[in-house]
Structure formats: C-alpha cells, structure tokens
Write an enzyme that holds these catalytic residues in place. Structure first.
Site, PDB file in Angstrom:
ATOM      1  N   THR A 243       2.227  -4.466  -6.034  1.00  0.00           N
ATOM      2  CA  THR A 243       0.973  -3.721  -6.045  1.00  0.00           C
ATOM      3  C   THR A 243       1.042  -2.587  -5.036  1.00  0.00           C
ATOM      4  OG1 THR A 243      -0.107  -5.040  -4.330  1.00  0.00           O
ATOM      5  CG2 THR A 243      -0.277  -5.834  -6.608  1.00  0.00           C
ATOM      6  N   GLU A 244       0.311  -1.520  -5.320  1.00  0.00           N
ATOM      7  CA  GLU A 244       0.177  -0.400  -4.392  1.00  0.00           C
ATOM      8  C   GLU A 244      -1.267   0.085  -4.425  1.00  0.00           C
ATOM      9  OE1 GLU A 244       2.420   0.683  -2.351  1.00  0.00           O
ATOM     10  OE2 GLU A 244       4.348   0.030  -3.173  1.00  0.00           O
ATOM     11  N   VAL A 245      -1.965  -0.087  -3.306  1.00  0.00           N
ATOM     12  CA  VAL A 245      -3.299   0.491  -3.181  1.00  0.00           C
ATOM     13  C   VAL A 245      -3.217   1.718  -2.287  1.00  0.00           C
ATOM     14  CG1 VAL A 245      -4.410  -1.756  -3.506  1.00  0.00           C
ATOM     15  CG2 VAL A 245      -3.983  -0.917  -1.204  1.00  0.00           C
TER      16      VAL A 245
ATOM     17  N   GLU B  17       0.843  -1.192   0.000  1.00  0.00           N
ATOM     18  CA  GLU B  17       0.000   0.000   0.000  1.00  0.00           C
ATOM     19  C   GLU B  17       0.879   1.243   0.000  1.00  0.00           C
ATOM     20  OE1 GLU B  17      -3.782  -1.486   2.778  1.00  0.00           O
ATOM     21  OE2 GLU B  17      -2.317  -0.071   3.591  1.00  0.00           O
TER      22      GLU B  17
ATOM     23  N   TYR C 180      -1.841   1.416  -8.225  1.00  0.00           N
ATOM     24  CA  TYR C 180      -0.825   1.364  -9.281  1.00  0.00           C
ATOM     25  C   TYR C 180       0.087   0.182  -9.008  1.00  0.00           C
ATOM     26  CZ  TYR C 180       2.347   3.744  -5.943  1.00  0.00           C
ATOM     27  OH  TYR C 180       3.100   4.097  -4.850  1.00  0.00           O
TER      28      TYR C 180
END
Length: 306
Positions: A272-274, A173, A204
């Site tokens: 992943t990056e939330v 995240e 992204y």
C-alpha cells in the site's frame, strides 16, 4: 534537489564509511518506539499472542522486534501476514497495522490465521528515516544474507516458523520527503544523479509483476476509495515513473528487488502507498486507509482464495 546539493559526499562518488558515519551522526530521535508502538501492542496481549522475533542492537539503543498472531491457530485456515514500518518514517504503515489489530482484526477470528509485524524498522520510526542506522534501505534487503538486520530478522523468522501465507500486505507511504530528502540522499550515497518523480496525490498499491492479481488489487482500491481518494495517473499515464496497470495500481518485480512484499511465496501480495502530505487528507485518514486496505484484502481472499 540535485545530487550536487546534498550536504554529504562528493558528487559522482559513492559514500564510504566516513560519509555513512557523518550521515548517521546527524540523525536524531524524534519520537518513541516504546511509547507509540510497544506500549499499545502490549495492551493487546489478551486478544493476540505477542512474540518477539528479533532484536536490534545499535549504539543508539536496543530495539525488540514484536509481532502479534492469532491465539487459536488453525492449520486449515488461510494465513495472512501484515507488515508495517519497513520504512520507519512512513507513519501510517506502523499505526495502521496497530489500528487494524486494535479495531477490526478480532472480527476475523476463526476465519484466518493472522500474523502482524507492525514496525519492522524501529530506529527508522524514531528518527523518521527511510534507512537504518547504517544508511541501508531495509526494503531492498529482504533476502537471506543481506546484512541488513531489520530485513534479516523478518527473513529468519519466516524461515524458522515455516509460515506460508496466502496473503501478504505491506503498509507504506509515499511522501514529499521522498523528493526533498530520501531520493537525493540515495543518489548521493550511490554516487549517481538524482531524478525526482511526481508524488501521486492519493492512495495507490504496488502489485507483483510475477503475481499480477488484477481483481485482488482492484478490490483493495475499491475498499480504500470508501475512506480516501485514489491517485490518478500523471500526464505520462504513470505513477512514480511506473506504468499504471489499472486505476490506482502499478507493479514491481518485488522478489528480484528484494522488497518486503516478495519475502514469501504468497499468491496474493500488495504494497500500500498513502500520501499523507495531500491537502485532501490528514494523519487519521491515512491510518483509516491502511486499515481499509488490509480488510479489503482479507475479505477478497476469504471470498476467492482456495
């Protein structure tokens, strides 16, 4: 927040043992690794083979490091590695890995060999921290001999198991606390000047500069876009200071930075990056985004990898 405002250390001087000890003494347990990670994982023992790949022994407590893998391992199938909780404070990375196991992982039985390490940094999870108790960032330490126990446990497990994944997806995240706490702390620890970045509003991915799988990253973005919004570039055409490679994708040289995504030679890698602090999302949606990213990544390699 500038470096001078951080409450520990002297501006311009890296932390020594005294400053690290002071930082450590200020950390508090805020949630339970046993209740929120270990217990749900144990409930999956009938569906997956659970294994302990390491143990962390800190004065604050001992932590067993758990993984889950396919029961019926088939050397002719592609192997997929999923990691979460490298930064313990990034909640949806941990809970997303667990949710994937709980919800859809069984759909891939007989199609892939699956290995999931859902919470690489359990002390960080409990104290909601980016660092481990020694004020070291596990996600700059995935190399043998780093001295960072959380990362070395993964490195040693991969070496001992001779795991050769086709796909490695690492669940993270980007939060507002990156700017309010963790980047100022990093600058204070290193004796440098902090420069905050614009926090992207949306999901992204971070690809590997050396393994630039454009279509693969695009497939992850397309899958996640079905459940949550994708981050747009800032006014400089960047995300967190890095040039956009395509919609929702930036690249890092993950191996030279000793990032978790660089810990194997998998041809397909993604981080992943939330953004859980967005007014357009919520904790459940962030978990769903992580699951969508993992499933989109696996679906892509099943369709395209040799």
């Amino acid at each position: 927040m500038s470096q001078a405002q951080y409450p520990i250390g002297t501006p311009g001087q890296p932390w020594g043992a005294e400053e690290r000890a002071l930082w450590r003494a200020q950390q508090q347990i805020k949630r339970s690794y046993h209740d929120e990670v270990e217990a749900p994982l144990q409930q999956l023992a009938g569906k997956f083979e659970l294994f302990q790949y390491g143990e962390l022994n800190y004065p604050e407590g001992n932590y067993h490091l758990w993984g889950a893998q396919s029961h019926a391992w088939n050397e002719h199938l592609p192997t997929v590695l999923v990691t979460g909780g490298v930064h313990g404070y990034e909640t949806s990375g941990v809970l997303g890995a667990l949710r994937f196991l709980q919800s859809v992982a069984a759909d891939y039985a007989g199609k892939i060999n699956l290995v999931v390490l859902p919470c690489v940094s359990p002390w960080g999870y409990e104290t909601i921290n980016r660092w481990n108790p020694e004020a070291n960032d596990p996600n700059r330490s995935f190399v043998k001999g780093s001295g960072v126990a959380e990362a070395e446990a993964v490195v040693n497990y991969l070496a001992e198991s001779s795991l050769m994944p086709v796909l490695h997806i690492d669940l993270h995240e980007t939060t507002d606390t990156d700017n309010s706490e963790f980047r100022p702390a990093l600058a204070a620890r290193n004796g440098t000047v902090n420069h905050n970045w614009n926090i992207p509003d949306g999901f992204y991915t971070v690809g590997d500069t050396e393994r630039d799988q454009v279509d693969f990253q695009a497939a992850i973005i397309a899958g996640v876009a079905q459940v949550t919004h994708i981050a747009e570039a800032d006014e400089e055409g960047k995300l967190i200071g890095e040039p956009m490679q395509q919609h929702g994708v930036i690249n890092y040289p993950v191996k030279s930075l000793n990032l978790c995504a660089g810990v194997t030679d998998a041809p397909y890698v993604s981080t992943t990056e939330v953004y859980p602090d967005s007014p357009r999302t919520n904790p459940e949606n962030c978990i769903e985004a992580q699951v969508a990213a993992v499933t989109a990544a696996i679906d892509y390699i099943l369709a395209h990898a040799d």
